[in-house]
Structure formats: C-alpha cells, structure tokens
Design a protein around this motif. Sequence first.
Motif, mmCIF file in Angstrom:
data_model
loop_
_atom_site.group_PDB
_atom_site.id
_atom_site.type_symbol
_atom_site.label_atom_id
_atom_site.label_comp_id
_atom_site.label_asym_id
_atom_site.label_seq_id
_atom_site.Cartn_x
_atom_site.Cartn_y
_atom_site.Cartn_z
ATOM 1 N N PHE A 269 -10.897 61.217 41.221
ATOM 2 C CA PHE A 269 -10.602 60.205 40.039
ATOM 3 C C PHE A 269 -9.059 61.589 39.316
ATOM 4 C CE2 PHE A 269 -10.321 60.353 35.186
ATOM 5 C CZ PHE A 269 -9.965 59.300 35.239
ATOM 6 N N ASP A 270 -8.637 62.870 39.282
ATOM 7 C CA ASP A 270 -7.827 63.531 38.843
ATOM 8 C C ASP A 270 -6.942 63.808 40.139
ATOM 9 O OD1 ASP A 270 -9.693 64.894 36.493
ATOM 10 O OD2 ASP A 270 -10.470 66.546 37.583
ATOM 11 N N ASN A 271 -7.436 63.606 41.077
ATOM 12 C CA ASN A 271 -6.034 63.446 42.426
ATOM 13 C C ASN A 271 -5.046 61.840 41.710
ATOM 14 O OD1 ASN A 271 -6.589 65.901 43.312
ATOM 15 N ND2 ASN A 271 -7.628 65.305 44.945
ATOM 16 N N LEU A 272 -5.658 61.148 41.181
ATOM 17 C CA LEU A 272 -5.822 59.881 41.274
ATOM 18 C C LEU A 272 -4.838 59.782 40.301
ATOM 19 C CD1 LEU A 272 -8.073 57.017 42.259
ATOM 20 C CD2 LEU A 272 -5.878 57.188 43.325
ATOM 21 N N VAL A 273 -5.451 60.295 38.759
ATOM 22 C CA VAL A 273 -4.319 60.377 38.025
ATOM 23 C C VAL A 273 -3.092 60.952 37.559
ATOM 24 C CG1 VAL A 273 -4.511 61.056 34.863
ATOM 25 C CG2 VAL A 273 -6.469 60.477 36.048
ATOM 26 N N PHE A 274 -2.826 61.853 38.740
ATOM 27 C CA PHE A 274 -1.999 62.818 39.092
ATOM 28 C C PHE A 274 -0.907 62.004 39.744
ATOM 29 C CE2 PHE A 274 0.621 65.669 41.706
ATOM 30 C CZ PHE A 274 1.398 66.227 40.937
ATOM 31 N N LYS A 275 -1.569 61.674 40.596
ATOM 32 C CA LYS A 275 -0.947 60.853 41.774
ATOM 33 C C LYS A 275 -0.013 59.362 40.845
ATOM 34 C CE LYS A 275 -1.435 57.432 45.407
ATOM 35 N NZ LYS A 275 -2.798 56.151 46.185
ATOM 36 N N TYR A 276 -0.382 58.655 40.260
ATOM 37 C CA TYR A 276 0.522 57.751 39.094
ATOM 38 C C TYR A 276 0.270 58.094 38.514
ATOM 39 C CZ TYR A 276 -2.984 54.664 41.799
ATOM 40 O OH TYR A 276 -3.503 53.646 42.407
ATOM 41 N N GLY A 277 0.888 59.667 37.701
ATOM 42 C CA GLY A 277 1.676 59.834 36.829
ATOM 43 C C GLY A 277 1.062 59.931 35.376
ATOM 44 N N LEU A 278 -0.338 59.288 35.050
ATOM 45 C CA LEU A 278 -1.153 59.031 33.863
ATOM 46 C C LEU A 278 -2.319 59.783 33.524
ATOM 47 C CD1 LEU A 278 -3.553 55.545 36.301
ATOM 48 C CD2 LEU A 278 -1.239 55.708 33.803
ATOM 49 N N GLN A 279 -1.871 61.431 33.278
ATOM 50 C CA GLN A 279 -1.893 61.750 32.257
ATOM 51 C C GLN A 279 -1.747 61.616 30.906
ATOM 52 O OE1 GLN A 279 0.270 62.830 34.581
ATOM 53 N NE2 GLN A 279 0.104 64.463 35.930
ATOM 54 N N ASP A 280 -0.980 60.808 31.009
ATOM 55 C CA ASP A 280 -0.542 61.174 28.991
ATOM 56 C C ASP A 280 -1.020 59.738 28.360
ATOM 57 O OD1 ASP A 280 0.767 63.262 28.642
ATOM 58 O OD2 ASP A 280 2.657 62.127 29.119
ATOM 59 N N TYR A 281 -1.612 58.932 30.114
ATOM 60 C CA TYR A 281 -2.400 57.908 29.483
ATOM 61 C C TYR A 281 -4.047 57.746 29.443
ATOM 62 C CZ TYR A 281 2.575 55.724 29.517
ATOM 63 O OH TYR A 281 3.757 55.676 29.550
ATOM 64 N N ILE A 282 -4.633 58.913 29.450
ATOM 65 C CA ILE A 282 -5.945 58.702 29.948
ATOM 66 C C ILE A 282 -6.747 59.961 29.227
ATOM 67 C CG2 ILE A 282 -7.365 59.778 31.866
ATOM 68 C CD1 ILE A 282 -5.771 57.341 32.438
ATOM 69 N N LYS A 283 -8.027 59.210 28.659
ATOM 70 C CA LYS A 283 -8.908 59.980 27.739
ATOM 71 C C LYS A 283 -10.723 60.111 28.440
ATOM 72 C CE LYS A 283 -6.689 62.465 24.705
ATOM 73 N NZ LYS A 283 -6.466 63.584 24.756
ATOM 74 N N VAL A 284 -10.682 61.221 28.963
ATOM 75 C CA VAL A 284 -12.172 61.650 29.362
ATOM 76 C C VAL A 284 -13.519 61.693 28.364
ATOM 77 C CG1 VAL A 284 -13.828 62.207 31.249
ATOM 78 C CG2 VAL A 284 -11.586 61.683 32.193
ATOM 79 N N VAL A 285 -14.017 60.853 27.504
ATOM 80 C CA VAL A 285 -14.261 61.499 26.001
ATOM 81 C C VAL A 285 -15.966 60.895 26.819
ATOM 82 C CG1 VAL A 285 -15.000 61.635 24.448
ATOM 83 C CG2 VAL A 285 -12.764 60.585 24.909
ATOM 84 N N THR A 286 -17.126 62.354 26.292
ATOM 85 C CA THR A 286 -18.719 61.976 26.592
ATOM 86 C C THR A 286 -19.216 62.078 24.645
ATOM 87 O OG1 THR A 286 -18.817 63.149 28.238
ATOM 88 C CG2 THR A 286 -20.231 63.134 26.511
ATOM 89 N N PHE A 287 -19.474 59.971 24.202
ATOM 90 C CA PHE A 287 -19.622 60.854 23.440
ATOM 91 C C PHE A 287 -21.355 60.462 22.682
ATOM 92 C CE2 PHE A 287 -15.898 57.423 24.503
ATOM 93 C CZ PHE A 287 -15.094 57.415 22.891
ATOM 94 N N PRO A 288 -21.341 61.541 21.442
ATOM 95 C CA PRO A 288 -22.460 60.652 21.171
ATOM 96 C C PRO A 288 -23.287 60.003 21.676
ATOM 97 C CG PRO A 288 -21.174 62.314 20.536
ATOM 98 C CD PRO A 288 -20.446 61.527 21.028
ATOM 99 N N GLN A 289 -22.742 59.119 20.783
ATOM 100 C CA GLN A 289 -23.126 57.359 21.025
ATOM 101 C C GLN A 289 -21.997 56.328 21.473
ATOM 102 O OE1 GLN A 289 -26.051 56.132 20.156
ATOM 103 N NE2 GLN A 289 -27.013 58.681 19.451
ATOM 104 N N ILE A 290 -22.690 55.598 22.900
ATOM 105 C CA ILE A 290 -21.192 54.928 23.024
ATOM 106 C C ILE A 290 -21.227 54.130 21.513
ATOM 107 C CG2 ILE A 290 -22.730 52.838 23.874
ATOM 108 C CD1 ILE A 290 -19.724 54.536 25.346
ATOM 109 N N GLN A 291 -21.972 53.933 21.250
ATOM 110 C CA GLN A 291 -21.312 52.839 19.554
ATOM 111 C C GLN A 291 -19.527 52.494 19.293
ATOM 112 O OE1 GLN A 291 -24.104 53.666 20.131
ATOM 113 N NE2 GLN A 291 -25.993 52.350 20.116
ATOM 114 N N GLU A 292 -19.649 54.185 19.163
ATOM 115 C CA GLU A 292 -18.214 54.835 18.915
ATOM 116 C C GLU A 292 -17.329 54.472 19.269
ATOM 117 O OE1 GLU A 292 -16.651 59.479 17.982
ATOM 118 O OE2 GLU A 292 -17.954 58.844 18.260
#
Length: 394
Positions: A269-292
């Motif tokens: 996944f990180d390799n694809l983010v780098f390939k497409y130059g999407l570092q500033d567009y992506i957030k990977v987040v673990t939410f305590p509750q998905i409702q947030e």
Amino acid sequence: MKICLHTNWEVSKGFIGGTERFLIDLSKELQLLGHEPFIVCSSKEKESYIEGVKIIGRFIELDDSASKNYPYFSSAYIRNEIIGANYSIESLKRLSLYTEKQLEGIEADVFHLNSFISASFLSLDRNYVITNHENNLEYDWYWGKGFFDFFSKAVLAKETKLHLHNNLFTPSQYYADFFSRKFNLQVNAINLGISLNNFQIEDQEELLKDEYGFDKEDKIILLPSRFQPHQKGHDIALEACSILKKQNVNFKIIFTGVKKSSEKYKSDFDNLVFKYGLQDYIKVVTFPQIQEAYRNADVVISPERFCSYGLSISESLSLGIPTVLSDIPTYKEIAAKYKHAHFFSSGSAADLAEKLMKVFIVVERKRNEAIRFRINYDLRKCCFKYSDVYTSFN
C-alpha cells in the motif's frame, strides 16, 4: 433459549471486523428478545465481554506444539496448522474437529456457526444453524486456488456431512442461489442489517479537517474496510485518487481497518502511495468508533472485487452518505434501489474517479433515502428471522 454463536476467527476488543460486528449486534438484539446469546471464538483470552456480550475464547491445539508459534490467535493458525498447505478432505475433517473441540462442554439450545466448511464434518448431536459469510472467491483466497471447486464437488457428491444439515443460510439471495446450485442443497437467504441504535443519523462534522490540517475545500473520501487490498480494492482506490490528483480535485482520503495482520499488506500500500505521489492526500486512521469517521466523511467508497454481503456500505447508506461502490452482485442486491448509491464498473479506477467527480459536484446527505434504507435493513428483521429458526427446534 441459550444461543451459542460460533466463529473460527477471533472477536476481540482491539479490532471488530464486519462479521464480528454482526455477531455482537445480533447478540444484543437477541438479548432484547429474551434469548441468552453468547459467542465462542478462537482466542487465547478465555473470557471477555464486548458491549455486554459474553465472549468465550478457545484456541485449540490439535498439535501439542503448534500453538507455541502463535503468541496470539492468528488466522494463519487455521491456514497453516488446520487446513494445511495442500487442502484435502482430511483438512475439512480437521477443521470440523477443531470446531467440535471449541464447543466441547458448551451448553446451549442452538449452535449457530458462521461457515459451511467448519461444519462440513460435524457430528449431528446438536441443534445447528449455519450461516456462511464467505463466498467462493474468498474461499480460494483464504485456502488456496481451486479450493471452492474442490469443496463444492465434495458436497455435491455427499462426501461431507453438509447435506445432512437442514438450516443452511447466507446473508444474500445471490449467494443463496449460487450455493444451492453448486451443492444441490436448499440454502436460504437471511439478509443482515444495521443496528439503528448504533448508527443514528447525525449532522455532518468537519472535526477531522481541523485535526489533520485538511483544507476546508477538501472533499473527504472514506474507505471503511479491513486492510486486505486483494479483496477490498485499496489499489483501485489509490489509482482513482491519482486520477483525481491529476484533475486538480480538492480531496483527502481516509483508510481504516488496520490491525496487526495488516502489516504484510501495508508495505505494498505504501509503495502505491509513493508511486502515485499521494503522500499528502492519504490518512490511515484507526478509529475507536467508526461512527466518527462517518460523521466526517463527504463520500464513502467501496471498491471491493467480491463480497458476501456488504455491512460497511449498509452503514454508510443507512446514514444517507453518498456511497460509490463497485457493481458486484451483492452490492447491487442491497443498494440498487437507493438514490445515494452510485455504482462504478468493478475493478475500474478510471470509472471510480469519474463517478467521484460527478458526486463531488453536489455533495449532500439524503435523509429520506437513509430512512427508506433503514426501514428495509433494520437488524431487528434479521434477528426476528433467526429467532424463528432457533425456536423451531423446540
């Protein structure tokens, strides 16, 4: 009635996937009816409670030394030690033996399992209900190429005991028909649903824009599924995002569903983010509750290549959020009648990007459509139907 809901996977406080969420929510609805449900799963944590539901963990050692290599339960244990590198009839027998040993000494009026293969060689000394939450493509991905063809031929030839069970279900009509044809058995559909108490319609927020420094003009895309790109289509989402970037679209995308077992996928996944130059567009987040996450999303996407049902899209549709999803059969079965569901050609990043740009023109939540969806996919309907099945044993 005492209802034992069983899964060979783990139900833990740290991570609740779609099927695990369903088991917990179904248990809560069954409690409201007056049943006494609890969950038995594969875990080294012997007993816990999640949202008032009792979870019994049983990590069975068929080989005295095998589990020492697993400090906590991992699906790799089932793959490597139970099914094995080369699946066979003996593999199915081992999985049924593992399941039976998990249920040893458990007192219940009904045992509700969540997999056809875990029940394929069960002895018939209990009241069983079996709902299969995996489809043919998932079986091949989990257990090896050609597994489903091998399994369906074994069932069809009555080499397993599955044909001796009368209460076989799937969450969708599409797969009920599919399995009925493949097995020459009667498999019925009971749709899953949304716990309306857990997913109440709320006004949209922009708290995450402030927290993560997103621009006010950014449209927030959410992909709320476990980190398994082969099935869930994270690669399709990233390629679509690269197209949006080239079109100078203001957006950010949030991915959820990361856990320990996701690490093997994260580097790709990180390799694809780098390939497409999407570092500033992506957030990977673990939410305590998905409702947030849902409260802050403008659009939800689900580029899954295959899915037995579709709980995450049901959640977003129940909240009125514009949802762009692949045109796979189960998604069309669930969502085709609703105006805030937008389909793209499965596997096509270009079509996903095009549909997102169209949705971005006027991003609005559709409360009336959400209400229609909630009426049709209230989890209580699912609960009532299973309760009828349970009580039929009396």
